[in-house]
Design an enzyme around this catalytic site. Structure first.
Site, PDB file in Angstrom:
ATOM      1  N   CYS A 169      -2.344  10.765   2.687  1.00  0.00           N
ATOM      2  CA  CYS A 169      -2.159  11.831   1.701  1.00  0.00           C
ATOM      3  C   CYS A 169      -3.407  11.993   0.826  1.00  0.00           C
ATOM      4  CB  CYS A 169      -0.903  11.573   0.860  1.00  0.00           C
ATOM      5  SG  CYS A 169      -0.344  13.039  -0.006  1.00  0.00           S
ATOM      6  N   ASP A 216       4.078   7.331  -5.835  1.00  0.00           N
ATOM      7  CA  ASP A 216       4.780   8.290  -6.702  1.00  0.00           C
ATOM      8  C   ASP A 216       5.711   7.541  -7.628  1.00  0.00           C
ATOM      9  OD1 ASP A 216       4.054   9.997  -4.112  1.00  0.00           O
ATOM     10  OD2 ASP A 216       4.278  11.318  -5.847  1.00  0.00           O
TER      11      ASP A 216
END
Ligand SMILES: O=P(O)(O)OC[C@H]1O[C@H](OP(=O)(O)O)[C@H](O)[C@@H]1O
Length: 307
Positions: A127, A196
């Protein structure tokens, strides 16, 4: 409700602002701007209105606890304020302080994490994590002669942001499709990913595909490190709360005319990597084990969290 709050919530929801750290700073800044521009009449009105603003921001994306922690840090002194002026000033001050702390944490993580990169290492990342890329760019700046593989990170393809950022920094970077991680793992020395949300038992919630990357790293005995600020640690998980895994529009996966009607599409944006597949959390407080996450959270938040 102010335009800034609605515009920020929309930008986060549409991923014009993305990345757990960036959305946290955007959420905190929106709360600060809301307070600064507030021209309501009373402290009571302010408390009601800022709660509405908080909800609009927090409803934009459910998974990254960084957003919740950034907004909470901004409004934490409103309840004890003796006047409207004091309440507004506390939000402006606390929001600015969170943004400064958050940016400084990424810089500290880069310095600490770069020490764990050895000369000539080949790294793999997933990512587009500012914390992970901070470490990689710092190691490059220190002349460690690294090579990097970056996954495409379907369906949003944040990997294209990563390869641009790294190639612009002069790093030798190769883009791979997500399903190639196990094939390239034999050539990888270390994996660095972002976060996250981190749960109290040391599990990682990160971009979907992270868990298969951790599995392949574990099989190949390649160290798997998570690069994260501690405000991504989730206090709610201490009390058993589960982290909501965001699902996004199917149109992000495939165009409607590419698939027969009636075919279902499942588009989870994050996945969970159990603590046993994680070698280290590289944080602004230092390198910690997954088993230390609970203790760090309690130490940072204090015993008030149990009241
Ligand atoms: O805070 P930083 O390290 O930048 O990013 C942390 C994580 O946030 C991103 O989510 P998305 O792309 O916003 O869905 C990725 O999952 C990334 O690993």
């Amino acid at each position: 409700m102010t335009d800034t709050v609605k515009a920020t919530a929309s930008d986060i929801k549409e991923m014009k602002i993305r990345g757990a750290g960036r959305i946290a700073r955007a959420g905190a800044s929106a709360m600060g701007k809301f307070a600064e521009d507030y021209n309501g009449g009373s402290l009571e009105d302010f408390k009601k209105d800022i709660d509405k603003a908080k909800k609009i921001i927090l409803d934009s994306r459910p998974t990254a606890v960084s957003l919740w922690n950034g907004v909470q840090a901004s409004v934490k002194d409103v309840g004890s304020a003796a006047s409207l002026g004091e309440a507004k000033a506390s939000v402006v001050r606390n929001a600015a302080s969170f943004v400064k702390m958050s940016s400084s944490a990424v810089e500290t993580i880069a310095k600490i994490g770069a020490k764990r990169v050895e000369k000539g290492d080949t790294l793999l990342t997933h990512c587009n994590s500012s914390a992970a890329l901070g470490i990689i760019k710092e190691a490059h700046l220190q002349g460690k002669d690294i090579k990097v593989y970056a996954t495409e990170s379907r369906p949003w393809r944040q990997g294209l942001l990563t390869v641009k950022e790294l190639s612009d920094a002069g790093v030798d970077v190769t883009l791979i499709i997500d399903s190639a991680v196990r094939a390239v793992m034999k050539d990888i020395d270390k994996v660095f990913v972002g976060a996250d949300t981190v749960t109290s038992n040391g599990a990682l919630i990160n971009k979907v595909g992270t868990s298969q990357l951790a599995l392949a790293a574990n099989e190949a005995r390649v160290p798997f490190s998570v690069c994260t600020e501690t405000y991504k640690f989730s206090p709610m998980t201490i009390f058993g709360d589960m982290v909501e895994i965001e699902e996004r529009d199917c149109g992000e996966v495939v165009k409607a005319d590419e698939i027969s009607k009636g075919v279902k599409i499942y588009n989870p944006v994050f996945d969970t990597t159990p603590a046993k597949y994680i070698d280290a959390y590289i944080t602004e407080l230092g390198v910690i084990s997954p088993g230390s996450v609970y203790d760090v959270m309690v130490k940072q938040l204090g015993n008030d969290i149990f009241k």
